[in-house]
Every structure is written in structure tokens, then in C-alpha cells.
Write a protein that holds these residues in place. Structure first.
Motif, PDB file in Angstrom:
ATOM      1  N   ALA A  64       0.821  -1.219   0.000  1.00 59.07           N
ATOM      2  CA  ALA A  64       0.000   0.000   0.000  1.00 59.07           C
ATOM      3  C   ALA A  64       0.847   1.256   0.000  1.00 59.07           C
ATOM      4  CB  ALA A  64      -0.935  -0.008   1.213  1.00 59.07           C
ATOM      5  N   ARG A  65       1.947   1.243   0.702  1.00 61.69           N
ATOM      6  CA  ARG A  65       2.751   2.462   0.793  1.00 61.69           C
ATOM      7  C   ARG A  65       3.556   2.747  -0.464  1.00 61.69           C
ATOM      8  NH1 ARG A  65       7.550   1.095   5.068  1.00 61.69           N
ATOM      9  NH2 ARG A  65       8.683  -0.350   3.740  1.00 61.69           N
ATOM     10  N   LEU A  66       3.572   1.815  -1.417  1.00 57.75           N
ATOM     11  CA  LEU A  66       4.246   2.053  -2.688  1.00 57.75           C
ATOM     12  C   LEU A  66       3.301   2.615  -3.749  1.00 57.75           C
ATOM     13  CD1 LEU A  66       6.545  -1.091  -2.830  1.00 57.75           C
ATOM     14  CD2 LEU A  66       7.217   1.285  -2.345  1.00 57.75           C
TER      15      LEU A  66
ATOM     16  N   GLY B 124      -0.099   7.275  -5.511  1.00 57.22           N
ATOM     17  CA  GLY B 124      -0.952   8.296  -4.916  1.00 57.22           C
ATOM     18  C   GLY B 124      -0.706   8.483  -3.434  1.00 57.22           C
ATOM     19  N   GLU B 125      -0.012   7.542  -2.812  1.00 54.80           N
ATOM     20  CA  GLU B 125       0.211   7.582  -1.369  1.00 54.80           C
ATOM     21  C   GLU B 125       1.633   7.969  -0.975  1.00 54.80           C
ATOM     22  OE1 GLU B 125      -2.283   6.963   0.842  1.00 54.80           O
ATOM     23  OE2 GLU B 125      -3.574   6.799  -0.917  1.00 54.80           O
ATOM     24  N   ALA B 126       2.583   7.903  -1.886  1.00 50.32           N
ATOM     25  CA  ALA B 126       3.984   8.060  -1.500  1.00 50.32           C
ATOM     26  C   ALA B 126       4.689   9.102  -2.367  1.00 50.32           C
ATOM     27  CB  ALA B 126       4.690   6.717  -1.623  1.00 50.32           C
TER      28      ALA B 126
ATOM     29  N   ILE C 149      12.911   5.816  -0.545  1.00 48.54           N
ATOM     30  CA  ILE C 149      13.667   4.594  -0.297  1.00 48.54           C
ATOM     31  C   ILE C 149      12.946   3.862   0.819  1.00 48.54           C
ATOM     32  CG2 ILE C 149      15.328   5.775   1.224  1.00 48.54           C
ATOM     33  CD1 ILE C 149      17.421   3.669   0.092  1.00 48.54           C
ATOM     34  N   ALA C 150      12.573   2.629   0.545  1.00 46.85           N
ATOM     35  CA  ALA C 150      11.800   1.832   1.496  1.00 46.85           C
ATOM     36  C   ALA C 150      12.636   0.670   2.001  1.00 46.85           C
ATOM     37  CB  ALA C 150      10.537   1.295   0.829  1.00 46.85           C
ATOM     38  N   GLU C 151      12.607   0.514   3.316  1.00 48.02           N
ATOM     39  CA  GLU C 151      13.219  -0.667   3.903  1.00 48.02           C
ATOM     40  C   GLU C 151      12.185  -1.776   3.823  1.00 48.02           C
ATOM     41  OE1 GLU C 151      15.075  -2.409   8.032  1.00 48.02           O
ATOM     42  OE2 GLU C 151      14.790  -0.247   7.853  1.00 48.02           O
ATOM     43  N   ARG C 152      12.427  -2.704   2.961  1.00 46.20           N
ATOM     44  CA  ARG C 152      11.563  -3.841   2.669  1.00 46.20           C
ATOM     45  C   ARG C 152      10.418  -3.449   1.738  1.00 46.20           C
ATOM     46  NH1 ARG C 152      12.583  -8.532   5.519  1.00 46.20           N
ATOM     47  NH2 ARG C 152      13.632  -8.274   7.496  1.00 46.20           N
ATOM     48  N   GLY C 153      10.047  -4.423   0.938  1.00 49.66           N
ATOM     49  CA  GLY C 153       8.905  -4.296   0.051  1.00 49.66           C
ATOM     50  C   GLY C 153       8.084  -5.567   0.130  1.00 49.66           C
ATOM     51  N   PRO C 154       7.012  -5.627  -0.614  1.00 47.35           N
ATOM     52  CA  PRO C 154       6.149  -6.802  -0.538  1.00 47.35           C
ATOM     53  C   PRO C 154       6.862  -8.098  -0.923  1.00 47.35           C
ATOM     54  CG  PRO C 154       5.414  -5.287  -2.261  1.00 47.35           C
ATOM     55  CD  PRO C 154       6.495  -4.602  -1.512  1.00 47.35           C
TER      56      PRO C 154
ATOM     57  N   ALA D  93       2.521  -4.007  -6.773  1.00 40.13           N
ATOM     58  CA  ALA D  93       3.294  -2.980  -6.064  1.00 40.13           C
ATOM     59  C   ALA D  93       4.646  -2.744  -6.729  1.00 40.13           C
ATOM     60  CB  ALA D  93       3.476  -3.371  -4.607  1.00 40.13           C
ATOM     61  N   LEU D  94       5.308  -3.810  -7.170  1.00 42.23           N
ATOM     62  CA  LEU D  94       6.619  -3.654  -7.789  1.00 42.23           C
ATOM     63  C   LEU D  94       6.542  -2.912  -9.120  1.00 42.23           C
ATOM     64  CD1 LEU D  94       8.460  -6.987  -6.928  1.00 42.23           C
ATOM     65  CD2 LEU D  94       8.838  -4.707  -5.962  1.00 42.23           C
TER      66      LEU D  94
END
Length: 183
Positions: free
Chosen positions: A58-60, A63-65, A70-75, A108-109
Motif C-alpha cells: 500500500a505504501r508504494l 498516490g500515497e507516496a 527509499i523503502a526498507e523492505r517491500g512486498p 506494487a513492484l
């Protein structure tokens, strides 16, 4: 540039994200989704990993980010944990859960430009505590490395790189990939 730093626990993700963020404040930092789940979930489980997968996907959403993040971890991390949990415990997750997790990961990716994977290696491996669920850690690493080669999961948009080496080497490589590609 939207970057996700992936890897099993105690692989150097937090350090790399922190080092990069200090030098590049124009990037929004998305912390490990574990920090956003109920603290009572301290034992690895399918519900814990599924919750973190939903958060990280969701955070990727564009519209939200922020555009630069830079994200620590992804789905993909939590899909790997779900699959590794099957391997390391012998307890199977439902096919429906795994199919939904795979779909969420793929979607998400599609919004990620660079997926940086920190594989475990003998040369640069971090020293985890004994309570770090070492079998799950190793199994997740192996599954993650398989998943990043699967175009059905990663898609064609996301550039995937594995970074090894010491702290400064990883940071320099990430900067070259992230900042060098936007100039």
C-alpha cells in the motif's frame, strides 16, 4: 526514483537505508513495516507476514507516496517470508493466500524503479543474535533470491540488483544506481 531495499533479517537493510538517507534528504524514507504492526506479534507467522506485505504494498502506491523514496523492505520480502515459512516449518499456507500475496507483490513492484537486494554472503554477512530464527532467515534469503529472477513476480519495469560488500561499498553502489541514473 522509487527504491526498495530487500533482504532477510540482519542483512544490512536498515544500515544501508539510513546511510543513504543521511546523504540524500530529498528521498522520503519508509521504515520497516514491522514497526507498523501490532507489537504482540513477535513470533514469525503467516498473519504477521501477510499484514506486513499489505502495508509494504500500500505504501508504494504512487498516490500515497513521494516520488523519490527509499523503502526498507517491500512486498517481495514478505512473499519470500511466507514461502520460506512453508519450507522451514513444514506448515503450508493456503494457496489462496500465496496467490493473493504474489498478485499484490507484482502490482506494487510495478511502481518501483530499483529493487536492491542484500543477499547473505560469507564475506559480508551480519552477525545475527541466536533468537533471530536462523533457519527462517536462511530459507527466506534463498526464496528471495529465487523470486527476484521470476519475471512473473518482478515484472519488466523494476531494475533488480544484488549488492554485496562492506557498508561503504554498498552505499557507493546504491548512490551510483539511484543518483547516477537521475542525472
Amino acid at each position: 526514483m522509487r527504491i526498495v531495499v530487500s533482504g532477510t533479517h540482519a542483512s544490512g537493510k536498515s544500515t544501508l537505508v539510513s546511510d543513504f538517507a543521511l546523504r540524500h534528504p530529498e528521498f522520503a524514507v519508509l521504515a520497516d513495516p514491522f514497526e507498523l504492526v501490532d507489537e504482540s506479534w513477535d513470533t514469525p507467522s503467516a498473519p504477521l507476514f501477510a499484514a506486513q506485505l499489505r502495508i509494504s504494498a500500500a505504501r508504494l502506491d504512487p498516490g500515497e507516496a513521494a516520488e523519490n523514496l527509499i523503502a526498507e523492505r517491500g512486498p517481495i520480502d514478505f512473499l519470500a517470508y511466507l514461502l520460506a515459512l512453508d519450507d522451514s516449518t513444514g506448515m503450508s499456507n493456503s494457496l489462496e493466500l500465496l496467490e493473493h500475496a504474489t498478485s499484490m507483490t507484482r502490482e506494487a513492484l510495478a511502481h518501483v524503479d530499483l529493487l536492491v537486494v542484500l543477499p547473505l554472503t560469507a564475506a559480508d554477512e551480519m552477525a545475527p543474535d541466536a533468537d533471530e530464527h536462523l533457519m527462517l532467515r536462511d530459507a527466506m534469503n534463498d526464496v528471495l533470491l529465487d523470486l527476484i529472477g521470476d519475471s512473473e513476480v518482478v515484472g519488466g519495469h523494476t531494475k533488480v540488483v544484488e549488492l554485496t560488500g562492506d557498508r561503504s561499498h554498498r552505499l557507493a553502489a546504491l548512490e551510483t544506481l539511484a543518483i547516477g541514473s537521475t542525472r
